[in-house]
Design a protein around this motif. Structure first.
Motif, PDB file in Angstrom:
ATOM      1  N   SER A 134       0.802  -1.224   0.000  1.00 16.89           N
ATOM      2  CA  SER A 134       0.000   0.000   0.000  1.00 16.89           C
ATOM      3  C   SER A 134       0.835   1.274   0.000  1.00 16.89           C
ATOM      4  O   SER A 134       0.392   2.312  -0.492  1.00 16.89           O
ATOM      5  CB  SER A 134      -0.948   0.015   1.208  1.00 16.89           C
ATOM      6  N   ASP A 135       2.036   1.220   0.563  1.00 17.96           N
ATOM      7  CA  ASP A 135       2.864   2.420   0.653  1.00 17.96           C
ATOM      8  C   ASP A 135       4.032   2.415  -0.324  1.00 17.96           C
ATOM      9  O   ASP A 135       4.948   3.241  -0.209  1.00 17.96           O
ATOM     10  CB  ASP A 135       3.404   2.571   2.083  1.00 17.96           C
ATOM     11  N   THR A 137       6.416   3.008  -3.511  1.00 18.56           N
ATOM     12  CA  THR A 137       6.614   4.074  -4.499  1.00 18.56           C
ATOM     13  C   THR A 137       6.936   3.483  -5.875  1.00 18.56           C
ATOM     14  O   THR A 137       7.127   4.218  -6.836  1.00 18.56           O
ATOM     15  CB  THR A 137       7.769   4.998  -4.070  1.00 18.56           C
ATOM     16  N   ASN A 158      -7.096   0.810  -2.541  1.00 18.66           N
ATOM     17  CA  ASN A 158      -5.887   1.599  -2.332  1.00 18.66           C
ATOM     18  C   ASN A 158      -4.804   1.198  -3.337  1.00 18.66           C
ATOM     19  O   ASN A 158      -4.170   2.062  -3.961  1.00 18.66           O
ATOM     20  CB  ASN A 158      -5.381   1.417  -0.900  1.00 18.66           C
ATOM     21  N   ILE A 159      -4.618  -0.111  -3.520  1.00 18.72           N
ATOM     22  CA  ILE A 159      -3.637  -0.595  -4.492  1.00 18.72           C
ATOM     23  C   ILE A 159      -4.049  -0.208  -5.895  1.00 18.72           C
ATOM     24  O   ILE A 159      -3.216   0.196  -6.721  1.00 18.72           O
ATOM     25  CB  ILE A 159      -3.483  -2.125  -4.376  1.00 18.72           C
ATOM     26  N   ARG A 162      -3.053   3.185  -6.691  1.00 23.48           N
ATOM     27  CA  ARG A 162      -1.608   3.363  -6.809  1.00 23.48           C
ATOM     28  C   ARG A 162      -1.026   2.661  -8.037  1.00 23.48           C
ATOM     29  O   ARG A 162       0.165   2.768  -8.305  1.00 23.48           O
ATOM     30  CB  ARG A 162      -0.908   2.821  -5.553  1.00 23.48           C
ATOM     31  N   SER A 163      -1.888   1.939  -8.764  1.00 23.13           N
ATOM     32  CA  SER A 163      -1.403   1.114  -9.868  1.00 23.13           C
ATOM     33  C   SER A 163      -1.337   1.887 -11.183  1.00 23.13           C
ATOM     34  O   SER A 163      -2.121   2.800 -11.436  1.00 23.13           O
ATOM     35  CB  SER A 163      -2.310  -0.108 -10.053  1.00 23.13           C
ATOM     36  N   LYS A 164      -0.398   1.461 -12.007  1.00 24.81           N
ATOM     37  CA  LYS A 164      -0.248   2.014 -13.355  1.00 24.81           C
ATOM     38  C   LYS A 164      -1.057   1.202 -14.354  1.00 24.81           C
ATOM     39  O   LYS A 164      -1.721   1.761 -15.230  1.00 24.81           O
ATOM     40  CB  LYS A 164       1.237   1.996 -13.734  1.00 24.81           C
ATOM     41  N   TYR A 192      -9.622   5.891 -10.695  1.00 27.53           N
ATOM     42  CA  TYR A 192      -8.429   5.421  -9.996  1.00 27.53           C
ATOM     43  C   TYR A 192      -7.135   5.819 -10.700  1.00 27.53           C
ATOM     44  O   TYR A 192      -6.059   5.370 -10.332  1.00 27.53           O
ATOM     45  CB  TYR A 192      -8.496   3.897  -9.815  1.00 27.53           C
TER      46      TYR A 192
END
Length: 291
Positions: A134-135, A137, A158-159, A162-164, A192
């Motif tokens: 989750s955190d 970079t 959350n993931i 943060r995903s591409k 997202y």
């Protein structure tokens, strides 16, 4: 330390296809296919202490796949048994052998992973394991996997945010849309902030949803016609082809075409790891501008 391209986090398994044994498991298959294509790749997973596990580890080492993040808390590997060439869930049986629990208990340094790998691809990982990223970079590539169909906990918002990149087949996508409260994949890309969402539809091809300025562009990608010998690993091959494409710097549509063609080659053989003959076909297709 030389920074490698991609870490694949997921399972390593023993495939039994129509009575014959093969090296399987999404994480190790994707990583091996990437390495065969020249992309440095490693695996984060668990493995057994049986003879098959040992031979698998030796094989990965021989292929140059980074396997030092594979621990061996299991008695034996999970087993995926395939009974026919039909691409339906009833044609397969999965024996977990404690893999899911062991994966949730994996201990690793997220910082060390980020220092070593440019992209982390999560494929079919238990929710508890996914949450450990989750955190991060690092650039994330997210494939919730087939268990999302029965358990909405397998999609982590959350993931996702943060995903591409994100992947799903059509059945998994339906479950994801229900879990996220939408009936439009393009809305998921927008909400997202994904760079690309790829939905595969088997023989019908795939659909790429991706950002184009302020709009979400929808592109249909054709499949390639082959005689299907074994559908095992088609989705994993698609992911490997796509990730090979983006690490090679090609446009997203081209990366999807790579994925589609690699998936076709894999279903024309037994087992999910690309044969040497099909590896040559894929490289020749790239050099010949087949796409």
């Amino acid at each position: 330390m030389v920074r490698e391209e991609i870490l694949i986090c997921g399972n390593v398994a023993r495939d039994i296809i129509l009575g014959e044994e093969y090296f399987g498991g999404s994480a190790s298959v994707i990583a091996t296919n990437l390495k065969k294509l020249g992309v440095p790749a490693g695996v984060l997973s668990v493995i057994g202490n049986d003879a098959f596990s040992k031979s698998y580890q030796d094989y990965l080492a021989g292929e140059g796949v980074g396997a030092e993040l594979i621990t061996s808390p299991l008695k034996e590997l999970p087993i995926c048994e395939v009974f026919s060439s039909d691409n339906v869930s009833s044609a397969r049986r999965w024996t977990d052998n404690g893999c899911r629990v062991a994966m949730t208990e994996m201990d690793f340094s997220l910082k060390q992973l980020e220092n070593r790998y440019r992209i982390i691809h999560l494929v079919g990982c238990p929710p508890e394991l996914v949450a450990k990223f989750s955190d991060t970079t690092a650039a994330l590539s997210y494939d919730p996997g087939p268990r999302i169909i029965h358990d909405p906990a397998y999609i982590n918002k959350n993931i996702l945010g943060r995903s591409k990149y994100m992947f799903a087949n059509d059945e998994e996508m339906n479950a994801i849309q229900i879990a996220l409260g939408t009936n439009d994949p393009a809305e998921i890309v927008k909400n997202y902030q994904l760079e690309a969402l790829i939905v595969t539809h088997g023989e019908s091809g795939s659909v790429l949803y991706h950002k184009n300025g302020d709009k979400i562009e929808v592109s249909k990608i054709k499949s390639y016609s082959v005689d299907c010998v074994d559908p095992t690993g088609a989705g994993d091959a698609y992911r490997a082809g796509f990730l090979f494409g983006v690490t090679s710097g090609v446009p997203l549509k081209q990366a999807c075409k790579f994925g589609s063609y690699l998936a076709a080659l894999v279903v024309s053989q037994k087992g999910g790891i690309l044969s040497e003959d099909n590896l040559i076909k894929f490289k020749n297709a790239i050099h010949g501008n087949t796409f």
